[in-house]
Design an enzyme around this catalytic site. Structure first.
Site, PDB file in Angstrom:
ATOM      1  N   LYS A 194      12.886  32.847 -34.430  1.00  0.00           N
ATOM      2  CA  LYS A 194      13.348  32.941 -33.033  1.00  0.00           C
ATOM      3  C   LYS A 194      14.793  33.454 -32.984  1.00  0.00           C
ATOM      4  O   LYS A 194      15.150  34.277 -32.131  1.00  0.00           O
ATOM      5  CB  LYS A 194      13.225  31.569 -32.359  1.00  0.00           C
ATOM      6  CG  LYS A 194      11.765  31.095 -32.249  1.00  0.00           C
ATOM      7  CD  LYS A 194      11.673  29.615 -31.929  1.00  0.00           C
ATOM      8  CE  LYS A 194      10.238  29.126 -31.820  1.00  0.00           C
ATOM      9  NZ  LYS A 194      10.105  27.662 -31.837  1.00  0.00           N
TER      10      LYS A 194
ATOM     11  N   GLY B 190       4.190  23.810 -25.918  1.00  0.00           N
ATOM     12  CA  GLY B 190       3.242  23.155 -25.020  1.00  0.00           C
ATOM     13  C   GLY B 190       2.458  24.173 -24.218  1.00  0.00           C
ATOM     14  O   GLY B 190       2.841  25.332 -24.087  1.00  0.00           O
TER      15      GLY B 190
ATOM     16  N   VAL C  49      -2.082  27.453 -25.845  1.00  0.00           N
ATOM     17  CA  VAL C  49      -1.354  28.362 -24.937  1.00  0.00           C
ATOM     18  C   VAL C  49      -2.338  29.183 -24.109  1.00  0.00           C
ATOM     19  O   VAL C  49      -2.144  29.390 -22.907  1.00  0.00           O
ATOM     20  CB  VAL C  49      -0.403  29.281 -25.738  1.00  0.00           C
ATOM     21  CG1 VAL C  49       0.313  30.248 -24.806  1.00  0.00           C
ATOM     22  CG2 VAL C  49       0.603  28.449 -26.525  1.00  0.00           C
TER      23      VAL C  49
ATOM     24  N   ARG D  19     -16.520  26.756 -27.298  1.00  0.00           N
ATOM     25  CA  ARG D  19     -15.350  26.069 -26.750  1.00  0.00           C
ATOM     26  C   ARG D  19     -14.633  26.979 -25.741  1.00  0.00           C
ATOM     27  O   ARG D  19     -14.222  26.550 -24.658  1.00  0.00           O
ATOM     28  CB  ARG D  19     -14.398  25.678 -27.895  1.00  0.00           C
ATOM     29  CG  ARG D  19     -13.358  24.681 -27.486  1.00  0.00           C
ATOM     30  CD  ARG D  19     -12.415  24.347 -28.648  1.00  0.00           C
ATOM     31  NE  ARG D  19     -11.097  24.107 -28.107  1.00  0.00           N
ATOM     32  CZ  ARG D  19     -10.212  25.048 -27.825  1.00  0.00           C
ATOM     33  NH1 ARG D  19     -10.492  26.311 -28.044  1.00  0.00           N
ATOM     34  NH2 ARG D  19      -9.048  24.723 -27.312  1.00  0.00           N
TER      35      ARG D  19
ATOM     36  N   GLU E   4       8.255  37.015 -24.288  1.00  0.00           N
ATOM     37  CA  GLU E   4       9.058  35.905 -23.755  1.00  0.00           C
ATOM     38  C   GLU E   4       8.629  34.564 -24.365  1.00  0.00           C
ATOM     39  O   GLU E   4       9.461  33.701 -24.645  1.00  0.00           O
ATOM     40  CB  GLU E   4       8.903  35.849 -22.229  1.00  0.00           C
ATOM     41  CG  GLU E   4       9.742  34.817 -21.536  1.00  0.00           C
ATOM     42  CD  GLU E   4      11.237  35.044 -21.703  1.00  0.00           C
ATOM     43  OE1 GLU E   4      11.757  35.987 -21.114  1.00  0.00           O
ATOM     44  OE2 GLU E   4      11.885  34.271 -22.439  1.00  0.00           O
TER      45      GLU E   4
ATOM     46  N   ILE F 243      11.396  28.459 -21.667  1.00  0.00           N
ATOM     47  CA  ILE F 243      12.747  28.855 -21.236  1.00  0.00           C
ATOM     48  C   ILE F 243      12.813  30.388 -21.198  1.00  0.00           C
ATOM     49  O   ILE F 243      12.513  31.034 -22.195  1.00  0.00           O
ATOM     50  CB  ILE F 243      13.825  28.344 -22.226  1.00  0.00           C
ATOM     51  CG1 ILE F 243      13.756  26.829 -22.378  1.00  0.00           C
ATOM     52  CG2 ILE F 243      15.211  28.784 -21.767  1.00  0.00           C
ATOM     53  CD1 ILE F 243      14.721  26.280 -23.441  1.00  0.00           C
TER      54      ILE F 243
ATOM     55  N   GLY G  12       9.673  28.773 -25.963  1.00  0.00           N
ATOM     56  CA  GLY G  12       8.561  28.431 -25.053  1.00  0.00           C
ATOM     57  C   GLY G  12       8.806  28.842 -23.617  1.00  0.00           C
ATOM     58  O   GLY G  12       8.912  30.020 -23.303  1.00  0.00           O
TER      59      GLY G  12
ATOM     60  N   GLU H  57       3.024  20.396 -36.780  1.00  0.00           N
ATOM     61  CA  GLU H  57       1.741  20.870 -37.283  1.00  0.00           C
ATOM     62  C   GLU H  57       1.295  19.982 -38.447  1.00  0.00           C
ATOM     63  O   GLU H  57       2.111  19.284 -39.052  1.00  0.00           O
ATOM     64  CB  GLU H  57       1.894  22.304 -37.812  1.00  0.00           C
ATOM     65  CG  GLU H  57       2.471  23.283 -36.821  1.00  0.00           C
ATOM     66  CD  GLU H  57       1.546  23.502 -35.635  1.00  0.00           C
ATOM     67  OE1 GLU H  57       0.320  23.510 -35.831  1.00  0.00           O
ATOM     68  OE2 GLU H  57       2.057  23.634 -34.512  1.00  0.00           O
TER      69      GLU H  57
HETATM   70  N1  HSE Z   1       6.487  24.455 -33.748  1.00  0.00           N
HETATM   71  C1  HSE Z   1       7.292  24.959 -32.683  1.00  0.00           C
HETATM   72  C2  HSE Z   1       8.311  23.881 -32.314  1.00  0.00           C
HETATM   73  C3  HSE Z   1       6.419  25.311 -31.505  1.00  0.00           C
HETATM   74  O1  HSE Z   1       8.243  22.761 -32.826  1.00  0.00           O
HETATM   75  O2  HSE Z   1       9.213  24.160 -31.539  1.00  0.00           O
HETATM   76  C4  HSE Z   1       6.999  26.314 -30.573  1.00  0.00           C
HETATM   77  O3  HSE Z   1       7.347  27.512 -31.174  1.00  0.00           O
END
Ligand code: HSE
Length: 440
Positions: free
Chosen positions: A205, A302, A14, A49, A129, A136, A134, A190
């Site tokens: 969320k 993303g 990000v 990096r 936000e 939206i 993400g 992940e």
């Molecule tokens: N791990 C989260 C997903 C990433 O799969 O939506 C975004 O919060």
């Protein structure tokens, strides 16, 4: 006016997206914000990096506290994640008088009350936000665009990893474990995807949306959380045959007794738009009394989609100096002294409809026994589907799947009835219970 100075804590996916989009669209962003927005300092454990991403001209350090201590930094963007060091750094940044932008839903869902209080005491903004869905702009929509409404409910696909898994299970008839490996291979999930598949990420969320929609404190500890690990391919197939899709929904709803806050797999009618949100995409449906139903769809994760949300918050902060400061929007949309104490309801008080799947002995009287028990508990049946033995176990099979859709029932009543059904000698396996949301 001199550009606003931003310090990034963490420059991973990000952070690098934020750097790139700010660089690419700086002219356009300056016109909107009324002043420039400049990332002038970056802290990351991997200094080399970080340097390779930002080039020369940006100060790169290994110690996040050096960013917070820098008097020239106006805004700290926290992109480290988690509840640990991120919490300490956010509170320290606030104490140092910095505005904070964060994508950290876990941190705010669990410690939001403390963080917002600290920010209010210091007169700084905490903007998030990027923490929900993400790219939206759902936080801004709830907090500002829909501010005229009494929000009735929100239901969202707010975890891309699990939506990808469910889409693949349905499309290809694959089992959970197989698709999870594929999601990991493609980089959606992940390496340790527990928060995704157990519903915790979606619950973080949903908790934030619930607070903003209903003017209640963030209360992750009150959320009911159930992930998708127990879902079988058979249930996805049966749901399909009944005209439904199974989605992991984050739901928050205002009812007479309080607020529902829950994440679990849900049957959604296949004809609803949200039922057709596939792959790693996110979507949120909001029902307001004035606007009716609105739907927000886009990439929930993303690099650049999430950067889009981070930069929108930076523009809001830049506007503190370029627009009328009296028109700031409260952190949770409601004025702090107007927060409501409406309780978040325990799951046993939630009323919804259900999909049940029972593996039963294929013999006379079993269906009657099951329906009699449900009727005795006051549970009304909407539809029953019995799979022929050959579809379940082949010729000569002695068991069959009984699928039952119910009308609205209190969760506590359903749990008691299921406990009794489970005791019947003709019920041969653990009963599958999936909640059903008509979203109409
Ligand atoms: N791990 C989260 C997903 C990433 O799969 O939506 C975004 O919060």
């Amino acid at each position: 006016m001199k550009p606003i100075q931003v310090g990034l804590l963490g420059i991973g996916t990000v952070g690098s997206g934020t750097f790139e989009v700010l660089r690419r669209n700086q002219g356009e962003i300056r016109r909107r914000a009324g002043r420039g927005i400049e990332i002038s300092m970056v802290a990351d454990l991997d200094v080399a990096r970080a340097r390779s991403i930002v080039g020369e001209g940006v100060q790169v350090v290994g110690d996040a506290r050096a960013v917070i201590a820098n008097p020239d930094i106006d805004v700290v963007v926290e992109l480290i994640g988690g509840y640990g060091i991120a919490k300490a750094l956010v509170l320290e940044a606030i104490a140092a008088g910095k505005h904070v932008v964060t994508a950290n839903k876990a941190l705010l869902a669990v410690h939001g009350t403390e963080i917002f209080a600290a920010a209010a005491a210091k007169g700084v903004m905490v903007a998030f936000e990027a923490a929900v869905a993400g790219g939206i702009p759902i936080i801004k929509s709830l907090r500002e665009g829909l501010t005229a409404n009494r929000i009735q409910w929100i239901a969202g696909i707010i975890n891309g990893t699990t939506n990808f898994i469910l889409s693949e299970m349905r499309d290809k008839g694959l089992d959970f474990d197989v698709v999870l490996k594929e999601a990991q291979r493609l980089g959606y999930a992940e390496a340790d995807p527990t928060f995704d598949i157990e519903g915790v990420d979606a619950a973080h969320k949903a908790t934030l949306m619930s607070a903003i929609a209903f003017g209640i404190p963030v209360q992750f500890d009150k959320a009911y959380v159930e992930g998708i690990t127990q879902l079988g391919a058979a249930d996805i197939r049966y749901a399909e045959q009944l005209g439904y899709r199974i989605k992991l929904l984050g739901i928050t709803k205002r009812v007479a007794q309080g607020i529902e806050l829950r994440v679990h797999p849900s049957l959604v009618p296949a004809k609803r738009l949200i039922a057709n949100v596939e792959g790693a995409m996110n979507a949120v449906v909001v029902q307001g009394d004035a606007v009716g139903t609105t739907l927000y769809y886009g990439k929930g994760a993303g690099s650049e989609p999430t950067a889009s949300a981070v930069i929108a918050d930076l523009v809001d902060i830049a506007r503190l100096q370029t627009a009328d400061p009296l028109h700031r929007v409260p952190y949770l949309a409601f004025q702090p002294d107007a927060m409501s104490d409406t309780p978040v309801l325990p799951m046993s008080e939630v009323v919804t409809s259900y999909y049940l799947r029972l593996r039963v002995a294929d013999e006379a009287g079993v269906l009657a026994q099951v329906t009699a028990l449900l009727a005795g508990a006051g549970i009304s049946i909407d539809a029953v589907l019995q799979r022929e033995a050959d579809e379940v176990g082949g010729e000569g099979a002695t068991s069959t799947d009984l699928i039952i859709l119910t009308h609205n029932t209190r969760e506590g009543t359903m749990s008691d009835a299921l406990a009794r059904l489970q005791q019947l000698p003709t019920v041969l396996a653990p009963i599958v219970r999936i909640r059903k949301e008509e979203l109409n």
